[in-house]
Write a protein that holds these residues in place. Structure first.
Motif, short mmCIF file in Angstrom:
data_model
loop_
_atom_site.label_atom_id
_atom_site.label_comp_id
_atom_site.label_asym_id
_atom_site.label_seq_id
_atom_site.Cartn_x
_atom_site.Cartn_y
_atom_site.Cartn_z
N LEU A 120 -16.93 -9.25 -12.11
CA LEU A 120 -16.26 -10.38 -12.71
C LEU A 120 -14.84 -10.50 -12.16
O LEU A 120 -14.17 -9.50 -11.92
CB LEU A 120 -16.21 -10.21 -14.24
N ALA A 121 -14.42 -11.74 -11.94
CA ALA A 121 -13.09 -11.99 -11.38
C ALA A 121 -12.03 -11.82 -12.46
O ALA A 121 -11.90 -12.67 -13.35
CB ALA A 121 -13.03 -13.40 -10.79
N ASP A 122 -11.30 -10.71 -12.39
CA ASP A 122 -10.25 -10.43 -13.37
C ASP A 122 -8.92 -10.94 -12.83
O ASP A 122 -8.34 -10.37 -11.92
CB ASP A 122 -10.18 -8.93 -13.62
N LYS A 123 -8.43 -12.04 -13.42
CA LYS A 123 -7.20 -12.68 -12.95
C LYS A 123 -5.98 -12.29 -13.77
O LYS A 123 -4.91 -12.87 -13.60
CB LYS A 123 -7.37 -14.21 -12.97
N SER A 124 -6.12 -11.31 -14.65
CA SER A 124 -4.99 -10.93 -15.50
C SER A 124 -3.88 -10.29 -14.67
O SER A 124 -4.15 -9.66 -13.64
CB SER A 124 -5.45 -9.95 -16.59
N GLU A 125 -2.65 -10.43 -15.12
CA GLU A 125 -1.51 -9.84 -14.42
C GLU A 125 -1.60 -8.33 -14.39
O GLU A 125 -1.23 -7.69 -13.41
CB GLU A 125 -0.20 -10.27 -15.10
N ARG A 126 -2.13 -7.74 -15.45
CA ARG A 126 -2.30 -6.29 -15.51
C ARG A 126 -3.20 -5.80 -14.38
O ARG A 126 -2.88 -4.83 -13.70
CB ARG A 126 -2.91 -5.89 -16.86
N LYS A 128 -3.91 -7.37 -11.56
CA LYS A 128 -3.28 -7.64 -10.26
C LYS A 128 -2.28 -6.54 -9.91
O LYS A 128 -2.24 -6.07 -8.77
CB LYS A 128 -2.57 -9.00 -10.30
N LYS A 129 -1.48 -6.13 -10.89
CA LYS A 129 -0.46 -5.12 -10.62
C LYS A 129 -1.09 -3.78 -10.29
O LYS A 129 -0.62 -3.05 -9.41
CB LYS A 129 0.47 -4.99 -11.83
N ARG A 130 -2.15 -3.43 -10.99
CA ARG A 130 -2.78 -2.13 -10.75
C ARG A 130 -3.47 -2.06 -9.40
O ARG A 130 -3.48 -1.03 -8.75
CB ARG A 130 -3.79 -1.83 -11.87
N ARG A 131 -4.07 -3.16 -8.98
CA ARG A 131 -4.81 -3.17 -7.72
C ARG A 131 -3.94 -3.62 -6.53
O ARG A 131 -4.38 -3.61 -5.40
CB ARG A 131 -6.03 -4.10 -7.82
N GLN A 132 -2.70 -4.01 -6.82
CA GLN A 132 -1.80 -4.48 -5.77
C GLN A 132 -1.58 -3.41 -4.70
O GLN A 132 -1.50 -2.22 -5.00
CB GLN A 132 -0.46 -4.87 -6.38
N LYS A 133 -1.50 -3.85 -3.45
CA LYS A 133 -1.21 -2.92 -2.36
C LYS A 133 0.25 -3.05 -1.96
O LYS A 133 0.75 -4.14 -1.72
CB LYS A 133 -2.11 -3.21 -1.16
N CYS A 134 0.92 -1.89 -1.90
CA CYS A 134 2.31 -1.88 -1.46
C CYS A 134 2.42 -1.95 0.05
O CYS A 134 3.45 -2.35 0.59
CB CYS A 134 2.99 -0.61 -1.95
N PHE A 135 1.38 -1.51 0.73
CA PHE A 135 1.36 -1.47 2.20
C PHE A 135 -0.07 -1.28 2.65
O PHE A 135 -0.99 -1.12 1.83
CB PHE A 135 2.24 -0.32 2.72
N GLN A 136 -0.28 -1.32 3.95
CA GLN A 136 -1.59 -1.06 4.54
C GLN A 136 -1.50 0.20 5.39
O GLN A 136 -0.57 0.35 6.18
CB GLN A 136 -2.04 -2.23 5.42
N PHE A 137 -2.43 1.12 5.21
CA PHE A 137 -2.47 2.28 6.09
C PHE A 137 -2.84 1.86 7.51
O PHE A 137 -3.66 0.96 7.71
CB PHE A 137 -3.50 3.30 5.61
N VAL A 138 -2.21 2.50 8.48
CA VAL A 138 -2.61 2.33 9.87
C VAL A 138 -3.61 3.45 10.16
O VAL A 138 -3.27 4.63 10.14
CB VAL A 138 -1.41 2.42 10.83
N PHE A 139 -4.86 3.08 10.39
CA PHE A 139 -5.90 4.08 10.63
C PHE A 139 -5.80 4.60 12.06
O PHE A 139 -5.34 3.88 12.95
CB PHE A 139 -7.28 3.46 10.37
N PRO A 140 -6.23 5.87 12.30
CA PRO A 140 -6.92 6.75 11.35
C PRO A 140 -5.95 7.49 10.44
O PRO A 140 -4.79 7.71 10.78
CB PRO A 140 -7.64 7.73 12.28
N ILE A 141 -6.47 7.88 9.26
CA ILE A 141 -5.76 8.78 8.36
C ILE A 141 -6.70 9.92 8.00
O ILE A 141 -7.92 9.78 8.12
CB ILE A 141 -5.26 8.06 7.08
N ASP A 142 -6.13 11.05 7.57
CA ASP A 142 -6.93 12.24 7.30
C ASP A 142 -6.73 12.75 5.89
O ASP A 142 -5.64 12.62 5.32
CB ASP A 142 -6.57 13.36 8.29
N PHE A 143 -7.79 13.36 5.35
CA PHE A 143 -7.73 14.01 4.05
C PHE A 143 -8.28 15.43 4.19
O PHE A 143 -9.28 15.66 4.89
CB PHE A 143 -8.57 13.27 3.01
N CYS A 207 8.24 -0.86 -4.23
CA CYS A 207 7.21 -1.88 -4.44
C CYS A 207 7.17 -2.29 -5.91
O CYS A 207 7.16 -3.47 -6.24
CB CYS A 207 5.85 -1.34 -4.00
N LYS A 208 7.14 -1.31 -6.80
CA LYS A 208 7.06 -1.59 -8.23
C LYS A 208 8.30 -2.32 -8.74
O LYS A 208 8.22 -3.12 -9.66
CB LYS A 208 6.89 -0.28 -9.00
#
Length: 291
Positions: A120-126, A128-143, A207-208
């Protein structure tokens, strides 16, 4: 010279005119209906989410989710893992998810699905803020995984590799460790190298707070790092930071990080430079940026 227009020509012109008019009206009607359907769909999703939120729910197993939810968890939600699943009879599911993707503003969020498994499309501000991206990783990244193995992500689709590891190791609760340094791309297209978790936290805090997310300063290369085994890694250019990451991948049990060797020169965001002679001066430089 007098031009004669035949009855047949007039008839053909009339047919073409009415056909063209009908086509335009049909296109406008289709567009209007499509926009209306999308709008109604979003309104319906919002209403359904509210009903699921307020309804009495029971906690169910992840395996109870409809097969259709896999489309979302292999796509938009590929960087998440499921924490809890709640079902509201006749309405749908509320799924609490976590993420190891530290580009997200928050490490947890709630997502909703219809009883058939459509996200379901959740358009609430809450949301949006939780799923917001502050940046994009430049791949590759390691764990580094809890068993000291490593997983390399070469694209955003590879986030599912981490989830698959935990499905194969269901008894493990400890989360993986992101290997630094990492390169990230900010919203303005600027690429930054984050040397450690402290720098990542500073970017996310900015970002926050809606501030400039660029790092306070950057190191003037070349610089050197002394690693925990006393080896020295020289970073002559930006791409050489991956040498530090390779060292940590090869030594997963070593939690201590490489130590930056002083003195170093730094360049602030405003273009000014400074020479930093020790860790205390570096700490003071970071603090001056926050102030």
């Amino acid at each position: 010279m007098k031009t004669t227009i035949s009855r047949e020509q007039i008839l053909k012109s009339s047919i073409l005119f009415f056909s063209f008019t009908a086509f335009i009206l049909s296109a406008l009607l289709f567009t209007s209906c499509s926009e209306s359907e999308v709008s109604e769909s979003l309104i319906d999703d919002t209403a359904l989410i509210t009903k699921i939120e307020t309804a009495s729910k029971v906690t169910v197993e992840e395996s109870s989710l409809p097969a259709a939810t896999k489309t979302s968890f292999n796509g938009e939600l590929s960087d998440t893992f499921i924490k809890t699943v709640e079902f509201a009879t006749g309405l749908g599911y509320k799924v609490s998810v976590g993420t190891d993707n530290e580009s997200r503003a928050e490490s947890s969020a709630d997502v909703f699905f219809s009883a058939e498994g459509r996200q379901l499309a959740d358009k609430s501000e809450r949301a949006k803020k939780r799923r917001q991206k502050c940046f994009q990783f430049v791949f590759p990244i390691d764990f580094i995984m809890p068993d000291d193995s490593s997983i390399t992500l070469n694209s955003k689709e590879d986030w599912t590799l981490i989830r698959e590891w935990y499905k194969a190791n269901a008894d493990v609760k400890e989360r993986p460790e992101l290997v630094f340094p990492v390169n990230v791309t900010l919203e303005d297209g600027t690429e930054q190298t984050l040397i450690d978790r402290e720098e990542l936290k500073a970017v996310k805090d900015s970002c926050k707070k809606g501030k400039d997310k660029r790092k306070c300063y950057k190191l003037v290369l070349p610089v050197t790092f002394t690693m925990p085994d006393a080896s020295v890694i020289t970073v002559n250019e930006k791409s050489d930071f991956k040498l530090l990451r390779r060292w940590h991948k090869a030594n997963p049990r070593v939690k201590r990080k490489g130590v930056l060797n002083f003195p170093v020169d730094i360049t602030y965001k405003d273009g000014t430079t400074a020479t930093i002679n020790n860790a205390d001066e570096m700490k003071a430089a970071k603090q001056s940026c926050r102030d």
